[in-house]
Design an enzyme around this catalytic site. Sequence first.
Site, PDB file in Angstrom:
ATOM      1  N   CYS A   2      -4.724  10.190 -10.271  1.00 26.32           N
ATOM      2  CA  CYS A   2      -5.200  11.289 -11.107  1.00 26.32           C
ATOM      3  C   CYS A   2      -4.061  12.239 -11.474  1.00 26.32           C
ATOM      4  O   CYS A   2      -3.069  12.345 -10.753  1.00 26.32           O
ATOM      5  CB  CYS A   2      -6.256  12.090 -10.358  1.00 26.32           C
ATOM      6  SG  CYS A   2      -7.622  11.105  -9.794  1.00 26.32           S
ATOM      7  N   ARG A  27       0.667   7.807 -15.202  1.00 29.09           N
ATOM      8  CA  ARG A  27       0.174   7.679 -13.827  1.00 29.09           C
ATOM      9  C   ARG A  27      -0.996   6.695 -13.751  1.00 29.09           C
ATOM     10  O   ARG A  27      -1.399   6.299 -12.670  1.00 29.09           O
ATOM     11  CB  ARG A  27      -0.298   9.054 -13.314  1.00 29.09           C
ATOM     12  CG  ARG A  27       0.838  10.043 -13.134  1.00 29.09           C
ATOM     13  CD  ARG A  27       0.319  11.454 -12.965  1.00 29.09           C
ATOM     14  NE  ARG A  27      -0.326  11.695 -11.696  1.00 29.09           N
ATOM     15  CZ  ARG A  27       0.210  12.339 -10.669  1.00 29.09           C
ATOM     16  NH1 ARG A  27       1.442  12.790 -10.761  1.00 29.09           N
ATOM     17  NH2 ARG A  27      -0.460  12.536  -9.563  1.00 29.09           N
ATOM     18  N   TRP A  70      -8.315   8.675 -12.070  1.00 28.17           N
ATOM     19  CA  TRP A  70      -8.166   7.281 -11.608  1.00 28.17           C
ATOM     20  C   TRP A  70      -9.245   7.154 -10.543  1.00 28.17           C
ATOM     21  O   TRP A  70      -9.151   7.746  -9.470  1.00 28.17           O
ATOM     22  CB  TRP A  70      -6.751   7.099 -11.058  1.00 28.17           C
ATOM     23  CG  TRP A  70      -6.520   5.901 -10.190  1.00 28.17           C
ATOM     24  CD1 TRP A  70      -6.640   5.830  -8.826  1.00 28.17           C
ATOM     25  CD2 TRP A  70      -6.073   4.606 -10.599  1.00 28.17           C
ATOM     26  NE1 TRP A  70      -6.308   4.584  -8.391  1.00 28.17           N
ATOM     27  CE2 TRP A  70      -5.959   3.808  -9.448  1.00 28.17           C
ATOM     28  CE3 TRP A  70      -5.761   4.036 -11.841  1.00 28.17           C
ATOM     29  CZ2 TRP A  70      -5.544   2.478  -9.486  1.00 28.17           C
ATOM     30  CZ3 TRP A  70      -5.337   2.711 -11.874  1.00 28.17           C
ATOM     31  CH2 TRP A  70      -5.231   1.957 -10.719  1.00 28.17           C
ATOM     32  N   ASN A  95      -7.179  16.291  -7.397  1.00 28.72           N
ATOM     33  CA  ASN A  95      -6.469  15.046  -7.044  1.00 28.72           C
ATOM     34  C   ASN A  95      -6.581  14.869  -5.549  1.00 28.72           C
ATOM     35  O   ASN A  95      -6.465  15.846  -4.801  1.00 28.72           O
ATOM     36  CB  ASN A  95      -4.977  15.160  -7.373  1.00 28.72           C
ATOM     37  CG  ASN A  95      -4.694  14.945  -8.835  1.00 28.72           C
ATOM     38  OD1 ASN A  95      -5.604  14.823  -9.634  1.00 28.72           O
ATOM     39  ND2 ASN A  95      -3.421  14.901  -9.179  1.00 28.72           N
ATOM     40  N   GLY A  96      -6.733  13.634  -5.094  1.00 24.93           N
ATOM     41  CA  GLY A  96      -6.779  13.383  -3.644  1.00 24.93           C
ATOM     42  C   GLY A  96      -8.157  12.905  -3.228  1.00 24.93           C
ATOM     43  O   GLY A  96      -8.963  12.480  -4.055  1.00 24.93           O
ATOM     44  N   GLU A 478       7.717 -13.002   1.562  1.00 24.26           N
ATOM     45  CA  GLU A 478       7.600 -11.848   0.673  1.00 24.26           C
ATOM     46  C   GLU A 478       8.979 -11.302   0.297  1.00 24.26           C
ATOM     47  O   GLU A 478       9.221 -10.954  -0.861  1.00 24.26           O
ATOM     48  CB  GLU A 478       6.729 -10.779   1.352  1.00 24.26           C
ATOM     49  CG  GLU A 478       6.702  -9.394   0.716  1.00 24.26           C
ATOM     50  CD  GLU A 478       6.229  -9.373  -0.732  1.00 24.26           C
ATOM     51  OE1 GLU A 478       5.769 -10.392  -1.256  1.00 24.26           O
ATOM     52  OE2 GLU A 478       6.381  -8.302  -1.355  1.00 24.26           O
ATOM     53  N   LYS A 482      10.343 -11.107  -3.512  1.00 24.39           N
ATOM     54  CA  LYS A 482      10.786  -9.852  -4.126  1.00 24.39           C
ATOM     55  C   LYS A 482      12.190 -10.014  -4.693  1.00 24.39           C
ATOM     56  O   LYS A 482      12.476  -9.581  -5.801  1.00 24.39           O
ATOM     57  CB  LYS A 482      10.756  -8.765  -3.048  1.00 24.39           C
ATOM     58  CG  LYS A 482      10.406  -7.401  -3.495  1.00 24.39           C
ATOM     59  CD  LYS A 482       8.958  -7.039  -3.518  1.00 24.39           C
ATOM     60  CE  LYS A 482       8.091  -7.882  -4.371  1.00 24.39           C
ATOM     61  NZ  LYS A 482       6.691  -7.796  -4.049  1.00 24.39           N
ATOM     62  N   GLU A 485      12.219 -12.285  -7.806  1.00 26.48           N
ATOM     63  CA  GLU A 485      11.476 -11.682  -8.904  1.00 26.48           C
ATOM     64  C   GLU A 485      12.278 -10.607  -9.640  1.00 26.48           C
ATOM     65  O   GLU A 485      12.300 -10.576 -10.869  1.00 26.48           O
ATOM     66  CB  GLU A 485      10.197 -11.063  -8.325  1.00 26.48           C
ATOM     67  CG  GLU A 485       9.296 -10.402  -9.324  1.00 26.48           C
ATOM     68  CD  GLU A 485       8.047  -9.809  -8.652  1.00 26.48           C
ATOM     69  OE1 GLU A 485       8.100  -9.530  -7.446  1.00 26.48           O
ATOM     70  OE2 GLU A 485       7.041  -9.639  -9.342  1.00 26.48           O
ATOM     71  N   HIS A 501      14.139 -28.367  10.626  1.00 24.37           N
ATOM     72  CA  HIS A 501      13.385 -29.429   9.948  1.00 24.37           C
ATOM     73  C   HIS A 501      13.795 -29.580   8.490  1.00 24.37           C
ATOM     74  O   HIS A 501      13.070 -30.188   7.712  1.00 24.37           O
ATOM     75  CB  HIS A 501      11.874 -29.143  10.064  1.00 24.37           C
ATOM     76  CG  HIS A 501      11.428 -29.065  11.490  1.00 24.37           C
ATOM     77  ND1 HIS A 501      11.252 -30.173  12.270  1.00 24.37           N
ATOM     78  CD2 HIS A 501      11.187 -28.005  12.294  1.00 24.37           C
ATOM     79  CE1 HIS A 501      10.893 -29.809  13.491  1.00 24.37           C
ATOM     80  NE2 HIS A 501      10.846 -28.481  13.519  1.00 24.37           N
ATOM     81  N   LYS A 600       2.514  -7.712 -15.237  1.00 19.05           N
ATOM     82  CA  LYS A 600       1.997  -7.003 -14.062  1.00 19.05           C
ATOM     83  C   LYS A 600       0.697  -7.619 -13.588  1.00 19.05           C
ATOM     84  O   LYS A 600       0.451  -7.755 -12.397  1.00 19.05           O
ATOM     85  CB  LYS A 600       1.802  -5.518 -14.401  1.00 19.05           C
ATOM     86  CG  LYS A 600       1.267  -4.675 -13.251  1.00 19.05           C
ATOM     87  CD  LYS A 600       2.278  -4.578 -12.126  1.00 19.05           C
ATOM     88  CE  LYS A 600       1.754  -3.886 -10.893  1.00 19.05           C
ATOM     89  NZ  LYS A 600       2.520  -4.237  -9.683  1.00 19.05           N
TER      90      LYS A 600
HETATM   91  O1  M6R Z   1      -2.816  -7.927  -8.859  1.00 20.56           O
HETATM   92  P1  M6R Z   1      -2.630  -8.955  -7.799  1.00 20.56           P
HETATM   93  O2  M6R Z   1      -2.348  -8.395  -6.455  1.00 20.56           O
HETATM   94  O3  M6R Z   1      -3.768  -9.939  -7.745  1.00 20.56           O
HETATM   95  O4  M6R Z   1      -1.353  -9.778  -8.262  1.00 20.56           O
HETATM   96  C1  M6R Z   1      -0.945 -10.920  -7.588  1.00 20.56           C
HETATM   97  C2  M6R Z   1       0.453 -11.316  -7.967  1.00 20.56           C
HETATM   98  O5  M6R Z   1       0.519 -11.611  -9.334  1.00 20.56           O
HETATM   99  C3  M6R Z   1       1.483 -10.242  -7.621  1.00 20.56           C
HETATM  100  O6  M6R Z   1       1.431  -9.879  -6.275  1.00 20.56           O
HETATM  101  C4  M6R Z   1       2.891 -10.743  -7.947  1.00 20.56           C
HETATM  102  O7  M6R Z   1       3.248 -11.784  -7.099  1.00 20.56           O
HETATM  103  C5  M6R Z   1       3.877  -9.573  -7.838  1.00 20.56           C
HETATM  104  N1  M6R Z   1       4.537  -9.368  -9.086  1.00 20.56           N
HETATM  105  C6  M6R Z   1       4.908  -9.771  -6.780  1.00 20.56           C
HETATM  106  O8  M6R Z   1       5.722  -8.658  -6.642  1.00 20.56           O
END
Ligand code: M6R
Length: 605
Positions: A2, A27, A70, A95-96, A478, A482, A485, A501, A600
């Site tokens: 928000c 935001r 939001w 907000n909050g 992960e 990251k 990506e 292995h 996204k």
């Molecule tokens: O909105 P979601 O959490 O379902 O998205 C899943 C993936 O597309 C998302 O986590 C993607 O792997 C990210 N860009 C990784 O940083």
Amino acid sequence: MCGIIAYIGKDRVKDVLLDGLEALEYRGYDSAGLYIAGAGPIKAVGPVANLRKKAALMPDGNLGIAHTRWATHGKPSEANAHPHTGRGSIWAVHNGIIENHSELRQKLMGEGRVFASETDSEVVPHLIERAMERGASFEDAVFETVRVLKGAFGLAIAHRDAPDRMVAVRMGSPLVIGVARGGRIIASDAAPVIRHTRDVVYLKDGDVAIVSADSHRIFSFLKEAVSREGETVPFGAEEAKRGGYEHFMLKEIMEGPEVLRNAIRGRIAKDGWRVKLGGLESNDERLRSIERVVIAGCGTSYYAGVVGKYLIESLADIPVEADIASELRYREPILTPKTLLIALSQSGETADTLEAVREAKRKGAFTLGIVNVVGSSIARETDAGIYNHAGPEVSVASTKAFISQTAVLALVALFLGSQRNLGASRRKEVLEELSALPEKMERILANRGLVERIAKRYAESGSMLYIGRKYMMPLAYEGALKLKEVSYIHAEGYGAGELKHGPLALVSESFPVFALAPRDSVYEKTLSNMEEVRARGADVIALVTEGDAEASRIAKETIEIPETIECLYPALAAVPLQLFAYYAAVARGLNVDRPRNLAKSVTVE
Ligand code: M6R
């Protein structure tokens, strides 16, 4: 998340508010509204442009409050949009999250007050009006009210009959006062302020500011005068949206401690060992009958799901599978009415995860969504839900979503455990540690300069390997995701026990290895794996628990994180991995927030 903008002064208040709301659009929001003293409220779902159209028909004034919402409590709708009022004299934007809203609401309704929205925020104007009806002045009624509120709140409050002043309150949700020529602005961040002035006063938690066009006075909740230094905002409008950071990704990583606080706020009972999750409590019987859990997600959400598997198996003693949603939906999974399908998704719109939910429902499983975006498809289609309350994530890389997913999954595991054999003392221990994580995460973030230096050093690597065991295995995946990506460096995540292995063949002097080795139950084994890769000439970057001299001896570079219990290390360990990827990408001059080829929200297969 928000946004708040309020103005009192000589300028046309309507323009200040609408331009301010537009400056807050970054935001993320689902609806917007404003109140102008003497002209009344207007609200609209959707973009600020919808509100602007409505505003064209309303008169102007010299005091107004406005808000982009939001959704957290209650769906996106005009009724739930702010500003809220009780009986029309007090108007407030918030907000909050007000944690004790339901008990306050019950009490107020019992006294004959009528609520118009489903929000937690609406209790605020009702309480202020009630205090005024009992004889308090506007300001005293605000002081009285804020002392009974629990949770996080940034408030801007207007009184219909006092157009010469407004009140701002800060507790856990930021607020800034802009000191402009001819007027004062209250806002949730500097972005909507700097088009009018760079002279600002940041409120601190526990501040109440009484603001008129040419002055502001700040008090504590106990009405003692407080002095706050003015500052000059050192950055421009675009940077202000990023909270002064160069990229959204860094801003969002820096929000981690707040994200954790929001994920657990109001979800731990006063006794300290019970978890309060409305979405689960209302399905108590059904959840007691569950014999198997399947967690579905994509990308980072899937890796959080693997953390969830470990958490639920260890704390609730239920068999769990974590599944990549795109696999789950096509591989004829065994899902029965005694299966709990947990769908993890930041956006709540990921096509494969949504289809996994639909497949589970077709087969009669009980579905639970752990979703950040309120009102999203997964939130709507699952049988029960828990929101992350992480606020919007703008950068494509999932950072704060992962942190909040691990925290919410810990709460879910404790809830399911409480229905089975998990003792109160163990639950209390986990909840106490969970509550201590935000402060520990702040310490990691304060040390980000070290991660930056190391990331710069390895930013030109061709490949990297991430290894970890047990709770650190999904973190290795992960960390590698990251890095690839945002920095486009090829990276692989592996369970450290898998090295011999196959992947050990890759390791050489030009192949840095990121080893995740906090002091947990598999620490010694991870240490041996670090020795193995070092013996092949690889540089080891080790993530270790504070004060670990042994691991530092093997590693070329060491990043320390504070000690916690094994099952909660994922939230802390994620932060240096996110920072490392971020700084490597920056060093390579890449478009960190918008990596090539990625979106996204992946709403198609
Ligand atoms: O909105 P979601 O959490 O379902 O998205 C899943 C993936 O597309 C998302 O986590 C993607 O792997 C990210 N860009 C990784 O940083």
